[in-house]
Design an enzyme around this catalytic site. Sequence first.
Site, PDB file in Angstrom:
ATOM      1  N   CYS A   1      60.375  65.054-105.701  1.00  0.00           N
ATOM      2  CA  CYS A   1      61.714  64.451-105.790  1.00  0.00           C
ATOM      3  C   CYS A   1      62.294  64.583-107.182  1.00  0.00           C
ATOM      4  CB  CYS A   1      61.657  62.968-105.409  1.00  0.00           C
ATOM      5  SG  CYS A   1      61.110  62.653-103.725  1.00  0.00           S
ATOM      6  N   GLY A   9      57.479  58.375-108.956  1.00  0.00           N
ATOM      7  CA  GLY A   9      57.301  58.600-107.533  1.00  0.00           C
ATOM      8  C   GLY A   9      56.859  60.032-107.285  1.00  0.00           C
ATOM      9  N   CYS A  10      57.150  60.510-106.111  1.00  0.00           N
ATOM     10  CA  CYS A  10      56.763  61.861-105.711  1.00  0.00           C
ATOM     11  C   CYS A  10      57.347  62.890-106.678  1.00  0.00           C
ATOM     12  CB  CYS A  10      57.269  62.130-104.294  1.00  0.00           C
ATOM     13  SG  CYS A  10      57.008  63.833-103.759  1.00  0.00           S
ATOM     14  N   PHE A  11      56.489  63.724-107.225  1.00  0.00           N
ATOM     15  CA  PHE A  11      56.977  64.701-108.199  1.00  0.00           C
ATOM     16  C   PHE A  11      57.913  65.731-107.596  1.00  0.00           C
ATOM     17  CE2 PHE A  11      52.384  66.733-108.454  1.00  0.00           C
ATOM     18  CZ  PHE A  11      52.421  67.100-107.108  1.00  0.00           C
TER      19      PHE A  11
END
Length: 163
Positions: free
Chosen positions: A13, A9-11
Site C-alpha cells: 500500500c 501497514g502493508c508495504f
Amino acid sequence: MKSIILGGGCFWCIQAVFEQVKGIIQSEVGYTGGAENPTYESVCTGDGNIEVVKLTYNDAEISLIEILDIFFKIHDPTSIDKQGADIGIQYRSAIFYEKEDDKNLIKNFIEKIKNKYPLPIVTQIYKLKKYYPAESYHQNYFAKNPNQAYCKFVIAPKLENIK
C-alpha cells in the site's frame, strides 16, 4: 538524493501511493527493526521486523515534510500493530531515519499534527540500523496486480487521499 524508510501497514500500500508522487526517484519494499536476514514468512510469524518502504527522493522536488504529510494521510498513526484488517507487529507505524536532522524534523512534524487526531500518535521513530529488501515478488506489487481484490479495496482508496 535522500532517503527515508516508512512503515505503516502493508508495504504494498505504501509503495503504491509513493510510486505516484513526483520527486520520488525510487521505492523499494523491505524489512527492518527486527531479526537479521528476515523473510516474508519470518516477518509474518513475528520476528520483530516491520514491513517498510524505502523511498529515495529528490529533495529539490519534494521535501521530507511533504513525504511525511502524505504518509500520515494514508495510514492510521494512532493504531498499534494494526492497519485496517492487517494485524501484527509487522504493521506498526514507524519511521526510520539516517540523519539526525531528519529525526528532529520528524519529531517536530508529529508534534505539529498530533492535535488533528482523536487518539495519541503511536508512530515509532528509530535510527536505521539495517534494511533488508523484500523478495522480488513483493516489489511493485500493486503495479503488477491492480485487479487483485486486496489492491482494489485497500490500496486504490489510499491513492485517492493524495490526489
